[in-house]
Write a protein that holds these residues in place. Structure first.
Motif, mmCIF file in Angstrom:
data_model
loop_
_atom_site.group_PDB
_atom_site.id
_atom_site.type_symbol
_atom_site.label_atom_id
_atom_site.label_comp_id
_atom_site.label_asym_id
_atom_site.label_seq_id
_atom_site.Cartn_x
_atom_site.Cartn_y
_atom_site.Cartn_z
ATOM 1 N N PRO A 143 0.834 -1.208 0.000
ATOM 2 C CA PRO A 143 0.000 0.000 0.000
ATOM 3 C C PRO A 143 0.867 1.256 0.000
ATOM 4 N N GLY A 144 0.380 2.298 -0.626
ATOM 5 C CA GLY A 144 1.157 3.549 -0.649
ATOM 6 C C GLY A 144 0.465 4.579 -1.507
ATOM 7 N N ASP A 145 1.163 5.699 -1.714
ATOM 8 C CA ASP A 145 0.576 6.791 -2.489
ATOM 9 C C ASP A 145 0.488 6.438 -3.961
ATOM 10 N N LYS A 146 1.448 5.633 -4.414
ATOM 11 C CA LYS A 146 1.407 5.285 -5.836
ATOM 12 C C LYS A 146 1.840 3.835 -6.005
ATOM 13 N N LEU A 147 1.411 3.255 -7.102
ATOM 14 C CA LEU A 147 1.779 1.874 -7.407
ATOM 15 C C LEU A 147 2.568 1.883 -8.704
ATOM 16 N N SER A 148 3.487 0.912 -8.859
ATOM 17 C CA SER A 148 4.263 0.842 -10.103
ATOM 18 C C SER A 148 3.597 -0.123 -11.062
ATOM 19 N N GLY A 149 3.685 0.216 -12.344
ATOM 20 C CA GLY A 149 3.082 -0.636 -13.354
ATOM 21 C C GLY A 149 3.872 -1.906 -13.580
ATOM 22 N N GLY A 150 5.171 -1.752 -13.843
ATOM 23 C CA GLY A 150 5.996 -2.893 -14.236
ATOM 24 C C GLY A 150 6.754 -3.505 -13.067
ATOM 25 N N THR A 151 7.625 -4.440 -13.425
ATOM 26 C CA THR A 151 8.441 -5.118 -12.413
ATOM 27 C C THR A 151 9.389 -4.101 -11.776
ATOM 28 N N HIS A 152 9.517 -4.163 -10.469
ATOM 29 C CA HIS A 152 10.336 -3.166 -9.781
ATOM 30 C C HIS A 152 10.850 -3.716 -8.452
ATOM 31 N N VAL A 153 11.815 -3.003 -7.894
ATOM 32 C CA VAL A 153 12.345 -3.365 -6.580
ATOM 33 C C VAL A 153 11.507 -2.645 -5.540
ATOM 34 N N VAL A 154 11.154 -3.355 -4.491
ATOM 35 C CA VAL A 154 10.300 -2.746 -3.474
ATOM 36 C C VAL A 154 10.923 -2.968 -2.098
ATOM 37 N N GLU A 155 10.794 -1.944 -1.261
ATOM 38 C CA GLU A 155 11.216 -2.115 0.136
ATOM 39 C C GLU A 155 10.013 -2.696 0.872
ATOM 40 N N LEU A 156 10.201 -3.820 1.540
ATOM 41 C CA LEU A 156 9.057 -4.485 2.175
ATOM 42 C C LEU A 156 8.619 -3.731 3.420
ATOM 43 N N LYS A 157 7.313 -3.642 3.611
ATOM 44 C CA LYS A 157 6.769 -3.004 4.818
ATOM 45 C C LYS A 157 7.098 -3.888 6.014
ATOM 46 N N GLU A 158 7.231 -3.228 7.150
ATOM 47 C CA GLU A 158 7.543 -3.969 8.376
ATOM 48 C C GLU A 158 6.486 -5.060 8.628
ATOM 49 N N GLU A 159 5.210 -4.735 8.376
ATOM 50 C CA GLU A 159 4.148 -5.728 8.649
ATOM 51 C C GLU A 159 4.270 -6.946 7.723
ATOM 52 N N THR A 160 4.757 -6.716 6.504
ATOM 53 C CA THR A 160 4.943 -7.833 5.577
ATOM 54 C C THR A 160 6.128 -8.681 6.023
ATOM 55 N N ARG A 161 7.200 -8.022 6.463
ATOM 56 C CA ARG A 161 8.362 -8.783 6.950
ATOM 57 C C ARG A 161 7.962 -9.591 8.182
ATOM 58 N N GLU A 162 7.143 -8.966 9.056
ATOM 59 C CA GLU A 162 6.696 -9.694 10.260
ATOM 60 C C GLU A 162 5.821 -10.887 9.880
ATOM 61 N N ALA A 163 4.925 -10.680 8.891
ATOM 62 C CA ALA A 163 4.043 -11.778 8.474
ATOM 63 C C ALA A 163 4.860 -12.926 7.893
ATOM 64 N N THR A 180 9.311 -7.432 -7.544
ATOM 65 C CA THR A 180 7.944 -7.892 -7.770
ATOM 66 C C THR A 180 7.406 -7.418 -9.121
ATOM 67 N N MET A 181 6.574 -8.239 -9.719
ATOM 68 C CA MET A 181 5.800 -7.749 -10.858
ATOM 69 C C MET A 181 4.948 -6.586 -10.350
ATOM 70 N N GLY A 182 4.700 -5.609 -11.196
ATOM 71 C CA GLY A 182 3.873 -4.476 -10.781
ATOM 72 C C GLY A 182 2.393 -4.799 -10.921
ATOM 73 N N VAL A 183 1.567 -3.922 -10.364
ATOM 74 C CA VAL A 183 0.118 -4.125 -10.484
ATOM 75 C C VAL A 183 -0.285 -4.069 -11.961
ATOM 76 N N GLY A 184 0.414 -3.216 -12.727
ATOM 77 C CA GLY A 184 0.118 -3.120 -14.165
ATOM 78 C C GLY A 184 0.339 -4.457 -14.856
ATOM 79 N N SER A 185 1.472 -5.113 -14.553
ATOM 80 C CA SER A 185 1.757 -6.417 -15.183
ATOM 81 C C SER A 185 0.726 -7.441 -14.741
#
Ligand code: F6R
Length: 242
Positions: A143-163, A180-185
């Motif tokens: 989740p965030g202000d914007k999403l990327s269309g294509g494949t990109h490097v992402v910094e994982l949220k703390e809650e995702t790392r904890e999960a 990760t593949m982007g939402v666009g892909s």
């Protein structure tokens, strides 16, 4: 969206596996988009059963996984490459060169993202399997202000790392970045199959499927896709009617 509720895990797994396998029956050269995590394990087991008992062949199929951690070798048992071999690829007849995951060990990660996107453009996905994060992520599109269309490097949220820490010896070992593949892909896939289980995801299921379409809940963008099938167990679907 076609939403189906299941009483048992076995029924859900069998239904999901049959949908994926039917893509391969219909077109032996089908391109499958795959996911990792706990959600698909039973689905992959059922696909392996079908490969063995019904002689379904994946010899000419191609797969693309959604994501991979940065910095884990494929021999690391926490890498998604390792997971895919363990839970699916080693047990079916797909040639390894037709299975693709982003290479989280690539020296030049932006170039690796471009390479992955080029392959996805050349071989569009027929059916994309997705799980759902507690925060509404799909793939590692957080989740965030914007999403990327294509494949990109992402910094994982703390809650995702904890999960995901439950799969690692300690929280320190959970990687901080992923490709990760982007939402666009993801939205370019011809068909999407979202599978969610468990009471702990009932709220996010409701938000994603019936709430506003927002980058705060990346899975809500699935509402814009014309061919999404959602498979839920009773627990994950229990807030939908409320
Ligand atoms: C995994 C992935 C993630 C998971 C999600 C749910 O490739 O892309 O989006 O699908 O985090 O994970 P589980 O299934 O472990 O609850």
């Amino acid at each position: 969206m076609d939403i189906k509720l299941f009483e048992t895990t076995q029924e859900l797994d069998a239904y999901a596996a049959a949908l994926i396998v039917s893509a391969v029956r219909g077109n032996p050269e089908a391109v499958l988009g795959l996911a990792t995590g706990s959600t698909p394990i039973g689905i992959y087991a059922k696909m392996i059963d079908m490969h063995r008992s019904e002689h379904i062949s994946f010899k000419r199929a191609t797969t693309f996984n959604l994501d991979e951690y940065v910095g884990l070798r494929s021999s690391n048992d926490q890498s998604y490459a390792y997971y895919m071999n363990q839970h699916l690829f080693a047990h079916i007849d797909i040639p390894s060169e037709q299975t693709h995951l982003p290479n989280g060990m690539a020296e030049d990660l932006p170039a690796e993202c471009e390479r992955y996107d080029r392959m996805l453009q050349e071989q569009p996905i027929d059916i994309q399997l997705l799980g759902l994060g507690h925060n509404g992520h799909i793939g590692f599109n957080e989740p965030g202000d914007k999403l990327s269309g294509g494949t990109h490097v992402v910094e994982l949220k703390e809650e995702t790392r904890e999960a995901n820490a439950r799969f690692f010896a300690s929280m320190d070992e959970v990687p901080e970045y992923a490709v990760t593949m982007g939402v666009g892909s993801i939205l370019k896939a011809n068909n999407i199959l979202l599978v969610v289980r468990g009471a702990d995801k009932a709220d996010i299921v409701k938000q994603a499927l019936t709430g506003p379409i927002t980058t705060d809940v990346p899975a809500s963008l699935l509402q814009t896709h014309p061919r999404v099938t959602v498979l839920l167990d009773r627990e994950a679907g229990r807030k939908l009617a409320q």
